[in-house]
Design a protein around this motif. Structure first.
Motif, PDB file in Angstrom:
ATOM      1  N   UNK A 159       0.749  -1.111   0.036  1.00 37.40           N
ATOM      2  CA  UNK A 159       0.018  -0.159  -0.083  1.00 37.40           C
ATOM      3  C   UNK A 159       0.937   1.160   0.045  1.00 37.40           C
ATOM      4  N   UNK A 160       0.539   2.356  -0.776  1.00 37.28           N
ATOM      5  CA  UNK A 160       1.409   3.382  -0.874  1.00 37.28           C
ATOM      6  C   UNK A 160       1.923   3.518  -1.975  1.00 37.28           C
ATOM      7  N   UNK A 161       2.586   2.366  -2.528  1.00 37.96           N
ATOM      8  CA  UNK A 161       3.476   2.112  -3.831  1.00 37.96           C
ATOM      9  C   UNK A 161       2.863   3.153  -4.950  1.00 37.96           C
ATOM     10  N   UNK A 162       3.719   3.941  -5.517  1.00 33.31           N
ATOM     11  CA  UNK A 162       3.581   4.696  -6.770  1.00 33.31           C
ATOM     12  C   UNK A 162       3.676   3.801  -7.987  1.00 33.31           C
ATOM     13  N   UNK A 163       2.517   3.630  -8.791  1.00 34.46           N
ATOM     14  CA  UNK A 163       2.490   2.770  -9.808  1.00 34.46           C
ATOM     15  C   UNK A 163       3.235   3.570 -10.903  1.00 34.46           C
TER      16      UNK A 163
END
Length: 214
Positions: free
Chosen positions: A31-35
């Motif tokens: 969660x929170x990872x930039x795609x």
């Protein structure tokens, strides 16, 4: 685009969707990872078009969040999200399991039981063994309920619970094994009401075990 190329594009998008979904569920993409669309497309060896289709689908399912027009991140599953998903499961999954009881095929039941017995016999079953069995049991019951709307909702809610537990809940030895055994034994007896009760108990226990860790 001709019919053949359209089918191929759809196949690539489906593959990209399943790959990214798997990484989100297993917390490879927490969660929170930039795609990064381009990076993900390159890693899978596909063009950006099918990857964009896959990401749009995941956004529609609530697993990706759009912060700006061009910025997508993996949704952070909060404790509140987790408890809400369990509430939904508690409302519908026991009924789905009851409906599925006479519909589960003998060979499916044998596979479920054999997989659980392997976990029970292992000195130190891994979390991946647990999650694979969890998907096998709950997924089969959802699919065999005969109601595609129930099955779809259960699968979506289970994603939230699995992501949260993988990220947050400390590793346990055979989590829920006793609950699963009660479910499988009730299935073997083909007793819908007992299966329904066992599923309800299982979901309550999942909630209790998780909250006990906070």
């Amino acid at each position: 685009m001709d019919e053949h190329s359209g089918a191929e594009s759809g196949k690539l998008a489906e593959g990209a969707y399943r790959s990214v979904l798997g990484d989100i569920i297993r917390c490879v993409l927490p969660g929170g990872t930039v795609i990064q669309e381009r990076k993900l497309a390159q890693a899978l060896g596909v063009s950006r078009s099918p990857m964009r289709d896959a990401l749009n689908r995941l956004e529609g399912e609530g697993l990706l969040v759009r912060l700006t027009e061009r910025l997508l991140t993996v949704r952070v599953i909060t404790l509140e999200d987790y408890l809400h998903s369990l509430d939904v499961r508690a409302l519908i999954e026991p009924q789905a399991a009851s409906l599925a009881t006479p519909r589960v095929m003998d060979e499916e039941l044998e596979r479920i039981d054999a997989t659980l017995r392997a976990i029970e016999a292992a000195d130190a079953p891994t979390r991946e063994q647990h999650w694979a069995f969890d998907e096998l049991l709950h997924g089969t019951l959802a699919d065999r309920s005969g109601n595609p709307f129930l099955a779809k909702t259960i699968r979506e809610m289970r994603r939230y619970t699995e992501i949260f537990e993988r990220q947050t809940v400390p590793a346990r030895i055979s989590p829920g094994a006793a609950d699963h055994r009660a479910l499988v034994d009730a299935l073997r007896e083909r007793r819908p009401e007992r299966v329904k009760s066992a599923m309800a108990t299982h979901i309550r226990n999942v909630r209790k075990r998780t909250l006990a860790g906070f």
